[in-house]
Scaffold this motif. Structure first.
Motif, short mmCIF file in Angstrom:
data_model
loop_
_atom_site.label_atom_id
_atom_site.label_comp_id
_atom_site.label_asym_id
_atom_site.label_seq_id
_atom_site.Cartn_x
_atom_site.Cartn_y
_atom_site.Cartn_z
N LYS A 63 -2.29 3.64 4.33
CA LYS A 63 -1.68 4.91 3.94
C LYS A 63 -1.13 4.82 2.52
CE LYS A 63 2.96 4.14 5.94
NZ LYS A 63 3.85 4.48 4.83
N PRO A 64 -0.91 5.99 1.88
CA PRO A 64 -0.28 5.95 0.56
C PRO A 64 1.15 5.44 0.64
CG PRO A 64 -0.66 8.22 1.28
CD PRO A 64 -1.20 7.33 2.34
N GLU A 65 1.63 4.96 -0.49
CA GLU A 65 2.99 4.44 -0.53
C GLU A 65 3.98 5.52 -0.11
OE1 GLU A 65 4.68 0.65 -1.25
OE2 GLU A 65 2.62 1.39 -1.21
N GLY A 66 4.82 5.20 0.88
CA GLY A 66 5.80 6.16 1.36
C GLY A 66 5.25 7.18 2.33
N GLY A 67 4.00 7.03 2.74
CA GLY A 67 3.41 7.97 3.70
C GLY A 67 4.17 7.97 5.01
#
Length: 821
Positions: A63-67
């Motif tokens: 997942k993207p960072e902070g997702g």
């Protein structure tokens, strides 16, 4: 246990199945494309470097960072360990920025600012060229309903999706002009959508650089080849050059961790030279069911280790039935420089013949050594020792240039590796295979329990079970299973129990033999009742027939199968140098077949070989290098010179250990490793010996070694636990931390278990703190170990644990052992 070469004795009741390998029919370089994972990494250090590096993983999806979709597995965070260990590329699942599943549809205007943030962060990373953007996930089901059968509704939904695809594609490229973008990423293969999508994407100049879709059903084993061929025909008809393909989610729960299932998937993906990532059905950080805890191999890990060890070019394999669900399948490689052919097969029980054709005399000579090993199913959370060699035999190449290797008594859930190398002078050591027998729980006499069916084709997303059945609901005071077993001789037997424990704490059963006094068997926690693990105990049995009883103890335990194996003393394994990972340009010498029988790896200055060595527990083992001259070994950052044939006492951590070997000029035959993990000479300190500060305190714990562990550690700069350890000598040590924690964050996902890792900063003396990640142990009362290399001075050393900003795990005790004992 499967028996193999040579094929002697009475004929089998049915003709063996035949797998034909044609070494003259090359399919191109081995790509290792099918070893990827979705959320296989959860944190930097979970899984461990020693579990990651040997697999040579080509792609992962995170997942993207902070997702908000999951509590960990952020792409930029895990990229550190992934790239450090030779990983290929990372797919960023951009819609996993959302919290709900299926993703909440707040409109494209809500999504675009999130896209901007993700792309800016990835583009700023030093390794940005190794990331791939996946803008949409399963758009046929989520947001766009592209699977509708209504033509008018489909056209409207399709047009909305294509418009959004173009918008997001151009948005990504505006920020990151060199971005690689993948899609459309359907939940399955759809000819209609892909034709429309590619037509639009070519016309509007928004073609993805990588084509992605999912294969998430047992029928994929039958249908994928047709899907692949159809897709390539669409490209050709539209005048599109062939795109790289990544099947970025594949397989069901029943396939993950099961070597005999995995070989079926991997063979079809490697044959077609596509990349593929296993699906994420459970907890993150275990390579989708192939790593136990953080560093311990299971049967699935060993299969992927074999796959990673294939070199040269793949060659054509003809199975008994092509494109058929749950059948014997395989893949094979030929490396003419190394003079090795490797064949991986599995997926069926019974007998088979591996017929290798066009065995070149110029490469192999007139005789070959055939080495056969088995990677068995050990459960998702069950440890698997170094795969046992079942046979090692010299075989004459037939006049027609073929070699036939018989496999007898194959197990459906196992995978098998056949290695052919030139046979030199002398005879290879015969494989020693101890007596073993398996007994299914559903075949035992059951009191107060129920038989359940698991992991069949009709219930493909059920968890795998041996024989597709297990016995659960053993929750009554009278619940028990009576296994009738027969052993050939009096002696000590290793009893392996495949089980599941969802009690939330270690659970017990009572084991008795022939109604005798019971002993307590304690089972560590697992993710759920069907998430299989292994418990190993020993029993003393006279020759003949006996009844082994497993009766309910303090909590419910699900039972799947037991295995009885004649004990053969301390565990031992011989790791062949010609099958080790290499760098530089070593040569291969097969002039002698003596010993392990696969020849000698000749190392010169600048060459290196790395061996993956399994240890059943943390402790000291005897390592003997079989070589022609002195070697230099490196383990846990410590180096030592090893004389040929001279035993070394080395500290290994539980699970996989990477031993690197270099030499000025030496022929290396093998590393022979034996022992059960001695703790003689190690230092041990209970949690109660630490000086605690800032709110850290001892908490009662019945399963801690001294009845308590250090809790409430961290979440403040002042909350610390300080041990004073007295080192008899200066040097490199392994600090083994016994810990537990069960932090979770329920994101409301319908099937993933969102476990969290915790970290602790470990400071040794005046050295800088080192952040170490501790995976979730499934309960607060299950204590796992994690080994951390540290340097100690002679005499007292301060070892301090803390975490200024978050809670650290609970600490039971620590052990320390010098790497070179």
């Amino acid at each position: 246990m499967a028996g193999t070469l040579p094929a002697a004795g009475p004929a089998a009741a049915a003709d063996p199945q035949r797998v034909t390998v044609d070494l003259a029919a090359s399919e191109g370089p081995v790509m290792h494309g099918a070893n990827g994972t979705l959320y296989g990494l959860s944190d930097d250090g979970v899984p461990s470097d020693a579990a990651l590096a040997p697999l040579k993983i080509t792609s992962i999806s995170q997942k993207p960072e902070g997702g908000a979709q999951h509590p960990n597995g952020d792409a930029l965070t895990v990229s550190k360990s992934f790239f450090r260990n030779g990983g290929g590329e990372i797919n960023v699942m951009m819609q996993d920025i959302y919290a709900k599943w299926p993703y909440e549809d707040l409109g494209i205007d809500d999504y675009l600012p999130k896209v901007d943030k993700i792309v800016k962060e990835v583009a700023a990373d030093p390794n940005s060229d190794r990331f791939v953007y996946i803008p949409f996930n399963e758009p046929d089901q989520i947001w766009y309903n592209l699977g509708t059968s209504d033509p008018a509704q489909y056209a409207a939904n399709r047009d909305r999706f294509l418009k959004d695809w173009k918008t997001v594609y151009q948005r990504i490229r505006a920020i990151d002009p060199d971005a690689r973008i993948a899609g459309p990423n359907e939940s399955g293969y759809h000819t209609r959508l892909l034709t429309d999508f590619l037509t639009f994407a070519k016309r509007e100049n928004v073609l993805p650089q990588i084509m992605t879709w999912h294969e998430l059903d047992s029928s994929s084993l039958r249908n994928f080849q047709g899907n692949y061929d159809n897709y390539r025909s669409i490209e050709k008809n539209l005048g599109i050059s062939p795109l790289k393909i990544n099947i970025d989610e594949y397989a069901n729960r029943r396939d993950l961790s099961v070597p005999g299932q995995l070989v079926q998937w991997v063979s079809m993906f490697e044959r077609n030279k596509v990349y593929a990532n296993q699906a994420y059905w459970d907890g993150a950080g275990n390579l989708d069911g192939n790593v136990v805890r953080s560093n311990i191999p299971n049967g699935g890990w060993w299969f992927f280790r074999w796959y990673a060890g294939m070199t040269g070019k793949t060659v054509k394999v003809t199975p008994p039935q092509a494109d058929t669900v749950d059948t014997l399948q395989g893949l094979a490689s030929l490396d003419t420089a190394r003079r090795q052919a490797q064949v991986l097969v599995g997926g069926a029980a019974g007998d088979s013949d591996i017929v290798v054709r066009n065995v070149s005399r110029s490469v192999f000579g007139r005789t070959v050594t055939a080495t056969v090993a088995e990677s068995a199913w050990s459960g998702y959370e069950g440890q698997h020792a170094t795969p046992r060699v079942l046979a090692r035999t010299k075989v004459q190449v037939a006049a027609d240039g073929s070699v036939t290797v018989p496999l007898r008594g194959m197990r459906k859930m196992s995978a098998y590796r056949v290695v052919l190398t030139p046979a030199g002078a002398g005879s290879p050591s015969a494989a020693t295979v101890p007596w073993s027998a398996s007994y299914e729980a559903e075949d035992a006499a059951i009191t107060g329990g129920q038989v359940y069916t698991q992991g069949t084709v009709s219930n493909a997303n059920g968890y795998a079970a041996s024989g597709t059945k297990d016995v659960g609901s053993l929750n009554q005071p009278s619940s028990k299973l009576d296994f009738t077993v027969t052993v050939p001789a009096a002696g000590t037997y290793d009893l392996t129990i495949l089980y599941g424990n969802q009690a939330g704490t270690p659970a017990t059963q009572k084991l008795s033999v022939d109604g005798g006094d019971p002993v307590t068997v304690t089972y560590p926690s697992t993710e759920n009742w069907t998430y299989r693990a292994k418990k190993d105990v020993t029993v003393q049995l006279p020759a003949g027939t006996h009844v082994l009883t497993l009766a309910k103890g303090d909590a419910e335990v699900t039972l799947d199968r037991i295995d009885l194996t004649a004990a053969a003393g301390a565990p031992s394994a011989s790791y062949e140098a010609t099958l080790a990972d290499i760098s530089g340009k070593p040569s291969y010498d097969y002039s002698s077949s003596a010993g392990t029988g696969t020849g000698t790896l000749v190392l010169r200055s600048g060459d290196k070989a790395v061996f993956d060595v399994y240890a059943p527990r943390d402790g000291y083992y005897t390592v003997v290098p079989r070589a022609s001259a002195a070697l230099r070994l490196e383990l846990h950052g410590e180096k030592v010179t090893a004389a040929p044939g001279k035993a070394l006492r080395l500290y290994l951590v539980a699970g996989n250990n990477r031993l690197a070997v270099t030499a000025g000029h030496a022929g290396v035959h093998s590393l022979d490793v034996s022992g059960a993990g001695s703790t003689v000479g190690t230092l041990s300190y209970e949690g109660g010996a630490a000086t605690l500060a800032g709110g850290a305190r001892l908490v009662d714990s019945a399963h801690a070694s001294a009845g308590s562990s250090i809790g409430w550690l961290g979440n403040s700069p002042t909350s610390t636990a300080e041990f004073t350890v007295d080192a008899p000598k200066a040097g490199r040590y392994l600090l083994v931390v016994h810990y537990a924690h069960n932090e979770r964050r329920d994101n409301g996902h319908s099937y993933n278990t969102d476990i969290m890792s915790r970290t602790a900063d470990i400071t040794v003396g005046t050295a800088a703190p080192r952040e170490v990640t501790f995976k979730n142990t499934w309960s607060w009362d299950d204590y796992w170990t994690l080994g951390v290399p540290v340097d100690l001075k002679e005499g007292p050393n301060k070892v301090t644990f803390g975490n200024a900003s978050a809670w650290a795990p609970n600490l039971d005790r620590i052990e320390l052992g010098r790497v070179i004992g």
